[in-house]
Motif scaffolding. Structure first.
Motif, PDB file in Angstrom:
ATOM      1  N   CYS A   1       0.875  -1.275   0.008  1.00 39.16           N
ATOM      2  CA  CYS A   1      -0.145   0.016   0.120  1.00 39.16           C
ATOM      3  C   CYS A   1       0.757   1.413  -0.031  1.00 39.16           C
ATOM      4  O   CYS A   1       1.650   1.569   1.049  1.00 39.16           O
TER       5      CYS A   1
ATOM      6  N   CYS B   1      -0.103   4.187   2.735  1.00 36.76           N
ATOM      7  CA  CYS B   1       0.326   4.322   4.197  1.00 36.76           C
ATOM      8  C   CYS B   1       1.612   3.719   4.349  1.00 36.76           C
ATOM      9  O   CYS B   1       2.512   3.589   5.488  1.00 36.76           O
TER      10      CYS B   1
ATOM     11  N   GLY C   1      -0.657   0.123   7.320  1.00 31.50           N
ATOM     12  CA  GLY C   1      -2.061  -0.120   7.566  1.00 31.50           C
ATOM     13  C   GLY C   1      -2.920   1.221   7.510  1.00 31.50           C
ATOM     14  O   GLY C   1      -2.491   2.182   8.164  1.00 31.50           O
ATOM     15  N   CYS C   2      -3.906   1.328   6.617  1.00 34.77           N
ATOM     16  CA  CYS C   2      -4.709   2.568   6.733  1.00 34.77           C
ATOM     17  C   CYS C   2      -6.121   1.988   6.021  1.00 34.77           C
ATOM     18  O   CYS C   2      -6.423   0.860   5.867  1.00 34.77           O
TER      19      CYS C   2
ATOM     20  N   CYS D   1      -5.934   0.247   2.329  1.00 33.64           N
ATOM     21  CA  CYS D   1      -5.504  -1.090   2.344  1.00 33.64           C
ATOM     22  C   CYS D   1      -6.278  -2.020   3.302  1.00 33.64           C
ATOM     23  O   CYS D   1      -5.791  -3.292   3.654  1.00 33.64           O
TER      24      CYS D   1
END
Ligand SMILES: [Zn+2]
Length: 350
Positions: A273, A276, A280-281, A284
């Protein structure tokens, strides 16, 4: 033929030319007039042909007169041509060239089109040909030749848009909007001699409920390499360099096993991704990876359906979700925005 009747013809001709010139409005009219008078079949040319029938004593004088008339008509036509051109450049009454004009609205390419062009450039630099195919296909090319079993759910009308009036008969007679691009690869393989590498982008259609990640019409971008020898590892390296070229930075890529009828073995390719950086965001779904393309080695049945020998040839399919890639490029989290035709949204990408 006597001299009096020729003189009469000439004066009638001159009157006619003057009348036609007064009505001529453009170059085209003038060209036509010129042809009808001075051309090979023209009126004046016809009169010239009658001169040998005259009394030899009168011939030289009459010949001179006809030639003078020819010059006169040519001059008149040219004068009119100049007049028409001058008039075209004249400003209409009351026109003020110093008043500022209206600003011209500039358009731009749709972000999906931009992404498609960028991928074309990246693939072209690696020797791929760009192939276009019709958006209406048949059950034969949409499913049968791609190793979809006869009872595969994707064949049902809940997934595929069948064309009314063409939804019965043999698989070649049943027509639908292409539910994916892969059928096009079979048509290409049938008409080209391997080894080859090509891409075939475009819209595909599925009868789906729309949500933030799904649309009824969306864009795919598929690539196929067919060669005597092509390894998974080279495929992975290729994908990584294509994505890095398109995104202008190093893009992490991973492959997982996946199942699709037209490949064996099949896989899913995820890219790290970029929104981010893998932490992790919401884009995604907090896993740091985005699923962007399925792919794999063409199934032996698909190669056979295309007329190739799976013992001799192997290959590498990738099917890039173009919309998904554009979402990644701009960090947009709803695919429907791209198809909304909302200029407030789309003009941001000009
Ligand atoms: Zn993320």
């Amino acid at each position: 033929m006597d001299i009096a009747s020729i003189k009469e013809k000439i004066s009638a001709l001159v009157a006619d030319v003057e009348e036609q010139l007064s009505r001529a409005a453009n170059d085209n009219d003038l060209q036509q007039l010129k042809g009808s008078v001075l051309g090979k079949q023209g009126t004046l040319t016809g009169i010239l042909r009658e001169l040998p029938g005259l009394d030899p004593a009168e011939r030289p004088q009459m010949g001179k007169t006809v030639n003078e008339i020819k010059e006169k008509i040519t001059d008149l036509i040219e004068q009119k041509r100049t007049a028409i051109r001058l008039k075209a450049t004249e400003s209409p009454a009351g026109f003020d060239p110093t008043v500022p004009g209206f600003p011209v609205q500039r358009g731009g390419l749709h972000p999906v089109t931009q992404m498609c062009y960028d991928l074309n450039d990246a693939f072209r630099s690696m020797g791929f040909e760009i192939f276009e195919e019709d958006e209406i296909t048949s059950e034969l090319y949409g499913f049968d030749k791609l190793n979809f079993p006869p009872d595969h759910p994707a064949r049902e009308s809940m997934d595929t848009y069948w064309i009314a009036g063409h939804d019965s008969g043999s698989a070649a007679d049943k027509l639908c909007l292409r539910p994916h691009l892969t059928g096009g690869s079979v048509r290409y393989m049938q008409t080209h001699k391997p080894p080859f590498r090509f891409v075939y982008p475009g819209p595909v259609y599925r009868n789906e409920t729309t949500d933030a990640r799904h649309e009824r019409a969306f864009y795919q971008y598929e690539a196929l390499i067919v060669d005597r020898d092509f390894t998974f590892t080279s495929g992975k390296v290729m994908i990584k360099s294509i994505l890095s070229k398109v995104f202008g930075r190093d893009v992490p890529v991973r492959m997982r096993a996946g199942f699709f009828p037209f490949v064996e073995p099949g896989f899913e390719i995820d890219m790290g991704c970029l929104v981010c950086g893998g932490k992790g965001c919401s884009v995604c779904k907090h896993v740091g990876w985005i699923e962007v393309m399925p792919g794999g080695t063409p199934h032996p049945n698909v190669l056979r359906a295309a007329g190739l020998d799976p013992e001799e040839f192997t290959g590498f399919y990738v099917n890039i979700g173009l919309d998904r890639l554009v979402m990644m490029r701009y960090g947009v989290d709803d695919v429907r925005l791209f198809h909304s035709a909302d200029l407030r949204f789309l003009s941001q990408f000009n």
